[in-house]
Design a protein around this motif. Structure first.
Motif, PDB file in Angstrom:
ATOM      1  N   GLU A   1       0.823  -1.216   0.000  1.00  0.00           N
ATOM      2  CA  GLU A   1       0.000   0.000   0.000  1.00  0.00           C
ATOM      3  C   GLU A   1       0.853   1.261   0.000  1.00  0.00           C
ATOM      4  O   GLU A   1       0.437   2.307  -0.474  1.00  0.00           O
ATOM      5  N   HIS A   2       2.065   1.149   0.571  1.00  0.00           N
ATOM      6  CA  HIS A   2       2.918   2.343   0.636  1.00  0.00           C
ATOM      7  C   HIS A   2       3.389   2.797  -0.739  1.00  0.00           C
ATOM      8  O   HIS A   2       3.885   3.917  -0.883  1.00  0.00           O
TER       9      HIS A   2
ATOM     10  N   GLY B   1      -8.008   1.613  -1.815  1.00  0.00           N
ATOM     11  CA  GLY B   1      -9.215   2.304  -1.383  1.00  0.00           C
ATOM     12  C   GLY B   1     -10.237   2.437  -2.497  1.00  0.00           C
ATOM     13  O   GLY B   1     -11.376   2.843  -2.256  1.00  0.00           O
ATOM     14  N   GLY B   2      -9.841   2.060  -3.691  1.00  0.00           N
ATOM     15  CA  GLY B   2     -10.723   2.246  -4.845  1.00  0.00           C
ATOM     16  C   GLY B   2     -11.993   1.411  -4.732  1.00  0.00           C
ATOM     17  O   GLY B   2     -13.077   1.856  -5.128  1.00  0.00           O
ATOM     18  N   LEU B   3     -11.868   0.208  -4.197  1.00  0.00           N
ATOM     19  CA  LEU B   3     -13.045  -0.643  -4.061  1.00  0.00           C
ATOM     20  C   LEU B   3     -14.032  -0.028  -3.065  1.00  0.00           C
ATOM     21  O   LEU B   3     -15.248  -0.002  -3.309  1.00  0.00           O
ATOM     22  N   LEU B   4     -13.488   0.478  -1.984  1.00  0.00           N
ATOM     23  CA  LEU B   4     -14.334   1.113  -0.962  1.00  0.00           C
ATOM     24  C   LEU B   4     -15.063   2.312  -1.552  1.00  0.00           C
ATOM     25  O   LEU B   4     -16.276   2.492  -1.337  1.00  0.00           O
ATOM     26  N   LEU B   5     -14.347   3.116  -2.306  1.00  0.00           N
ATOM     27  CA  LEU B   5     -14.959   4.300  -2.916  1.00  0.00           C
ATOM     28  C   LEU B   5     -16.020   3.893  -3.943  1.00  0.00           C
ATOM     29  O   LEU B   5     -17.144   4.421  -3.937  1.00  0.00           O
TER      30      LEU B   5
ATOM     31  N   GLU C   1     -10.598  -2.532   2.410  1.00  0.00           N
ATOM     32  CA  GLU C   1     -10.138  -1.135   2.341  1.00  0.00           C
ATOM     33  C   GLU C   1      -8.878  -0.988   1.497  1.00  0.00           C
ATOM     34  O   GLU C   1      -8.580   0.090   0.991  1.00  0.00           O
ATOM     35  N   LYS C   2      -8.111  -2.061   1.394  1.00  0.00           N
ATOM     36  CA  LYS C   2      -6.868  -1.976   0.627  1.00  0.00           C
ATOM     37  C   LYS C   2      -7.068  -2.297  -0.859  1.00  0.00           C
ATOM     38  O   LYS C   2      -6.186  -2.052  -1.673  1.00  0.00           O
ATOM     39  N   SER C   3      -8.193  -2.885  -1.200  1.00  0.00           N
ATOM     40  CA  SER C   3      -8.367  -3.426  -2.546  1.00  0.00           C
ATOM     41  C   SER C   3      -8.732  -2.343  -3.553  1.00  0.00           C
ATOM     42  O   SER C   3      -9.462  -1.402  -3.236  1.00  0.00           O
TER      43      SER C   3
ATOM     44  N   VAL D   1     -11.802  -8.828  -3.403  1.00  0.00           N
ATOM     45  CA  VAL D   1     -10.830  -8.998  -2.330  1.00  0.00           C
ATOM     46  C   VAL D   1      -9.972 -10.237  -2.580  1.00  0.00           C
ATOM     47  O   VAL D   1      -8.781 -10.262  -2.254  1.00  0.00           O
ATOM     48  N   GLN D   2     -10.573 -11.253  -3.211  1.00  0.00           N
ATOM     49  CA  GLN D   2      -9.794 -12.455  -3.555  1.00  0.00           C
ATOM     50  C   GLN D   2      -9.257 -12.424  -4.987  1.00  0.00           C
ATOM     51  O   GLN D   2      -8.329 -13.148  -5.317  1.00  0.00           O
TER      52      GLN D   2
END
Lengths: 327, 327, 327, 327, 327, 327
Positions: free
Chosen positions: B103-104, B164-168, B150-152, B203-204
């Motif tokens: 993520e960094h 964060g794109g999936l969350l958005l 949240e990371k996907s 996510v998978q």
């Protein structure tokens, strides 16, 4: 159970009847004097037969015998104007839905299921891979599954639409795919297992009733392709990773999921390996040859000519009955 | 953790560095006298920066720092000919893969994830149906799932391809679909739950590494549509039928499965209810508006004109940058 | 005017009738003695009702009352064998075509049009751009246009095929599109104006008669998409370039022209901006949800089961009536 | 004006030059001693020619002569190592955009435009219908339109992509369509008028600059099909209904609108009359034969063989250069 | 022979009949007293006519006159209740199949075939290429072929489905293609020969019987496109290479093979030369204009309106009958 | 002949060379002193090898040895800086085109052709139908045909693109189709004969040269499907109708013609019998499995991962290399 079915096709006058029948037609009529009488047409997988009239006094013998219900009949085969009819000698008994065995009233394949099971069990026995053997046995070594599988058709009204049709179709696909894999130097064990598993979802996707086959709700909302993938996923929970790795599981699920060959035919992913591709073509060969052969056998498409008048829906094109033999 | 990322964009000469970086380039060169030296280009999600040369004596400070690896850097920001460069003051440490946090180094949405979670949690709280609440909580009340979710990204290289794109995307879809359901007198709670669940399979299906997003093997062989359906199926095992009936389960699975709208776009079944249909259109609205807006923002498609020279691949047609404002 | 329509659904025996009706059926029969008599079936938007027989002496009361004509009826509701019928007390008067108001005989939306106009007028009032306001007012501040617009259906036999249907559909599209634009950070004012204008061509493309909706010749030869573009082009002639630039005009015309989304669905150009794209998806959401909801409400597709027997033509696929509630 | 173009192809050493040229290349170089010098490549529709070097002292003669600009040149044709070059004798003058005539720098059809106008004007003169004559004269009796029309290409980079190309294409279509209409007993006058009008929108849809043809913004956002329909609609405002009825107007608009033959090729309505259909096929015949003939003439597709190596983009399939003559 | 056909349309009472007719209907009825009688409806290409009843004593006059058979009739035209009927004066004679000339009972083009042959023979005479002349004469200088060709329709039930239809269609195609080739500077002789040959396969692909046209088995299994290619291949065996080279042969075969324009319409290869392409468009022009014109002439598609109610199958879209004339 | 090919892969220093090679590269260079020298790269089906430099005095040894020519080489394998090179000891001899055997320079199947011929001849021997035997022997008992057939590839650059590829492909198809026919109770003899004949047209459709395979002109203009049908038609001329009826001939031609399965893939008619259909699926199985297997073997599609980066052109979709074995 099948032996309990009354064989309408071969019945002769005088035969005793004490069997279940499906009510195909119910006609309420009146004599010239206004007296009501009733005619029923009854049937099962072997044919259809009309009853002798039920006169006023017997009308209540047929109470509840609506079209589509299954009834227990006591009577005998009689003659009327040179034709056979069924003369009732006791009131009909309406069979509760729970006791109805739809198989008695549905078309059935003509091959003996034992022969097909023998082929499958021998094929399972010849698998060299323990992992593949374990995967296929999750279903094919489970008697409850075998009972369901054996009753299922391979489609509602298309190819192999008969009790036992799924068993026959799957055996055909496995035979064709195994041979093709050997010819093309692919993994024959893998395609056999893929073939046996590819349509397991149809056990959940199709329903049987005395009046015919139908899609279940899950068959309509999920489809047999994904249902089969989920069924395999569920049963694999109990298999240790040491026997069947994640990657191996994925491959088997992929074979089920991709067997329709492309997205527009309902596979959400296309085949990505040689074996998945060969399974798809074998599936086409069995399904389409059956569609073609049965359409060719239906006289309604041919008005006397060699070429069909129109395009039978199961094949979508005009078809040809060759007028010659090849010796 | 994100706060631990060194902000390259805003760094000034003299800043101390003690952070992780991705090796973007590694150039091995030689002076006129034949002495070797080394230049590295390092980067993270905030930008990229070159190092001062590592001379002969320091060459082994960068042993193992191949392109694509993540390294721990100790040094400071220095100036060279008016440009900033990174002067190392200690050997690099190669970070073991297990410790790398991709993520960094990946693009990240600009909206705060807290705002999005607040919206989702408020939406969950407003659901009137206990059954729907229970279904959505199987995932959205599970902290482990939330961390992954949240990371996907929402795609590998297309719409919302960022941490964060999936969350958005899911928040956008849920907002649009809920409004549309209210306007069209459909079940707004149901479409919200459908929207929250429709892409859980991603996510998978997607993997992150410091160098970018990619499909996992299951993402390729099964696809996120079916993966999501299977994930829901699995978690539903523990929910009693009394709370969520077979038919209700089917409806939720159907919404995931049908959200691509038609077979040729990868849904093995098309939407069969108003709510599944509205979910599909809301998904299109979010995905396609993002594709269009980001393509419009990319100068490479516009050679000075208003209309793109060619068809940007994410939209598949020529697009227009209006030259006027609307006030 | 609608209040002048006789409410057939609620009429009771003894009600006085002095209203217009459409002749739905005209049956000329004979008594056993050969004397002729006549039965009419009359109707309007609220239902249908048969007349008492018109005997020989009254036959000329119905001269010219052919199927499809509108007639003025004087009479009263009477009872016959427990059913209501219409007893005429004076000759019918054939209404000249010019005086017929087709709206009295056509299906009508159930939402009050005032509510919809309020929404539209408030939305116009909230527009921040003078240019957009001027463009939308070319039509929506014109009373003559409003009268036509309010009577128009949104399709001939598909979605929103009712008097007021176009008004309802456009309000739905504007609401959905405005919300989606806000979520996606697009220009919400622009999509509202695009939504209000996108179907104005239907005012010229569809005709109403007492027996139903139909395509006008220009609706068939030009189509509502291009008709709307031309109508806007015409009215824009009087707007100064200083208020609305060439480029701004083009954008509004493009939104009308591209709202079907792609060439094969009748848009000669696809959407080239975020706002045109969002308008298209909002249009789909309103149209398709209405098609789906009304098809689900039609019993003829469901032979007792949850899943439709065939594919209703308005949706083109099998659809599902969920058997459960969600609380 | 075309006579004012310097004929590069035929120029010989010593020719005086006092003409406009397009700057095709601008190379800034240096001598071994570091002194800068400049080489320009200039061109027009007849070819391209390099300049003699502009040395240090002359560098400011070429100030502003960037690639793509048009310049006025004074000088003469000189010889250098057996090749021609352009020796400047005065500073270049940068032509303001407003004075540039792009036609001087663009490919041009080889047929004389007078011949084509003669054909068109004779065809107009032979029309028996006053109404059709009036319609076609709205454009073809308007000198300003004729000037624009004569300069326009028939496509940006495909068939008839040259100054005069639209005039040539339309004449071809009209000739072919008129003959076909006579053969098929359709209205030949109507197809001639349809042919002349079918592509008028291209006058607004395509732009010319010295460096090539391009789509205008309205050409991209509206398309030439609808632009042409709108142009006709506008000019028809001044024609009385007594001369041209509503229905006749509709027919002419329909012919423009439907000439691409089907929705997927950009006609929002398909042809609904014999004449509109014949116009479409004639348009295909002219456009596709030109695409095929020009692709066959391009050596780049043929690596020495008779059949093209790949599929030239203008025809989308492999093409054949016959090796034989027919006599 | 056609002159021997009895002209039903113009026959008047008293006319003597001694001609062949097709039995269209055969109705066996009974009088109130139970006596049987027989009514026949007879027809030929000019119309249909009923017989006077054949009473008991005459019943055997009609032995074997089943529907679909051709019979020789002796009798006269009589009147019955103001209508004409055919009164037999002798037993019918059943014509053996071998003697039946289906042309007498089939629709026939209204143009004189001599006019068409004249056009073709003049076009052959004008060919400048000996090679092309030889190729076309292989068929069109062969009287046996001309007899077959002249009787053949151009389709079974679509365009030019009449005796002589193929001759008419081919003449139309050749005329249109020759003109288009001249306009487009292509080889006009070559397209004329291609046009004359393109449909020769229909002579083998279609069969005629008194009751209509049908596909032969080879027409169904091979198709007229490949049949024509094979027929040309066969007749070319006897032509020396010195007159017609391999490459020239290929070109002619290619023109036949590619004339449907693309694979999905049954050409296994698409047109690869200008001439093959122009032939294809000319074929479309003739076929589609005929389909459109005849569909427009069929009242059944128009329920009183200008625009057809549905899409006539021969054109696949709604069509328009213009209400105006063009002078 | 193949034994005469010099085995480059296994050659060692000191080996004598007296063989034919294809000139792959020809580089003309200069020493520092300006003296010219020449380097050639030579190759055949087993690999490629560079020559030692040909110095000034030897330059004429290589006169005419242009890229693409075949030359006879006398020399030996030498060592240079640890690599092998070819040292010439005599001038090269340019082989006249007529003497070049392209097979020496083209890829070749790895299966022995004898094995494949044995299979085919045994299959012919097992045919029970004299008619089918006679048909297949028209080609497969003709030595000249066998020689051509054995050298032909099954495609130019796709599946089985190697000398012997057609023989291998046809054997695979026949094996798979025969098995499928047996399983599906179809005529196995007929599908074997159909399989052997289905691709005979490729003998005329593809050409071989030392530099690769290509389409012949007839392969491009007619296509192998129709070429095969015509070849069969020609050879059948000499077979009496008593042995092979018209209808039987048609069936064999139909099998060739329909084997691509549908119009859009180049069959002008689709399969109309069970056997033609099974032949089509067997053809797909062989061709597609070969495409898939060879694409999976090409490392260029896989950047280290299991799933291909892009869609290899021969399969048109992403493919998967399983990381596991199945035991």
């Amino acid at each position: 159970m099948a032996s309990a079915t009354f064989d309408i096709a071969r019945a002769i006058v005088g035969d005793r009847v004490q069997h279940e029948f499906l009510v195909l037609e119910r006609e309420e009529k009146r004599l010239a004097n206004g007296d009501p009488f009733l005619l029923l047409t009854l049937g099962n997988a072997t044919g259809r037969l009309g009853t002798a009239p039920l006169w006023t006094a017997q009308l209540d013998w047929a109470a509840g015998a609506e079209k589509g219900r299954v009834v227990q009949v006591i009577g005998e085969v009689a003659a009327f104007h040179g034709k056979r009819q069924l003369r009732l000698t006791a009131p009909l008994r309406i069979l509760p839905d729970a006791l109805v065995r739809p198989e008695h009233f549905l078309p059935r394949i003509t091959v003996a299921t034992d022969t097909l099971w023998d082929w499958i069990d021998r094929a399972r026995g010849e698998l060299k891979s323990h992992a593949l053997r374990r995967a296929v046995d999750l279903f094919f070594a489970d008697d409850a599954f075998r009972v369901d599988f054996e009753k299922s058709p391979a489609s509602v009204a298309g190819h192999h639409a008969a009790v036992g049709g799924l068993l026959l179709h799957v055996t055909e696909v496995a035979t064709i795919a195994r041979n093709a894999a050997r010819v093309m130097k692919a993994n024959a064990d893998l395609v056999v297992v893929g073939a046996l598993l590819h349509d397991i979802g149809k056990v959940q996707a199709y329903a049987r009733s005395p009046t015919g086959f139908a899609h279940t709700t899950s068959g309509s909302l999920i489809g047999h392709v994904v249902l089969g993938t989920m069924m395999l996923h569920e049963r694999l929970q109990d298999v240790p990773r040491s026997l069947l790795s994640d990657s191996q599981r994925l491959e088997l699920q992929h074979m089920i999921l991709s067997h329709h060959g492309s997205l527009e035919f309902g596979s959400p992913v296309p085949p990505m390996t040689v074996e998945a591709d060969l399974l798809h073509w074998a599936d086409e060969s069995s399904a389409k040859a059956n569609d073609m052969a049965e359409s060719l056998a239906e006289d309604e498409h041919f008005g006397g000519g060699e070429v069909s008048d129109r395009r039978p829906w199961r094949v979508g094109r005009r078809i040809w009955r060759r007028p010659h033999a090849w010796e």
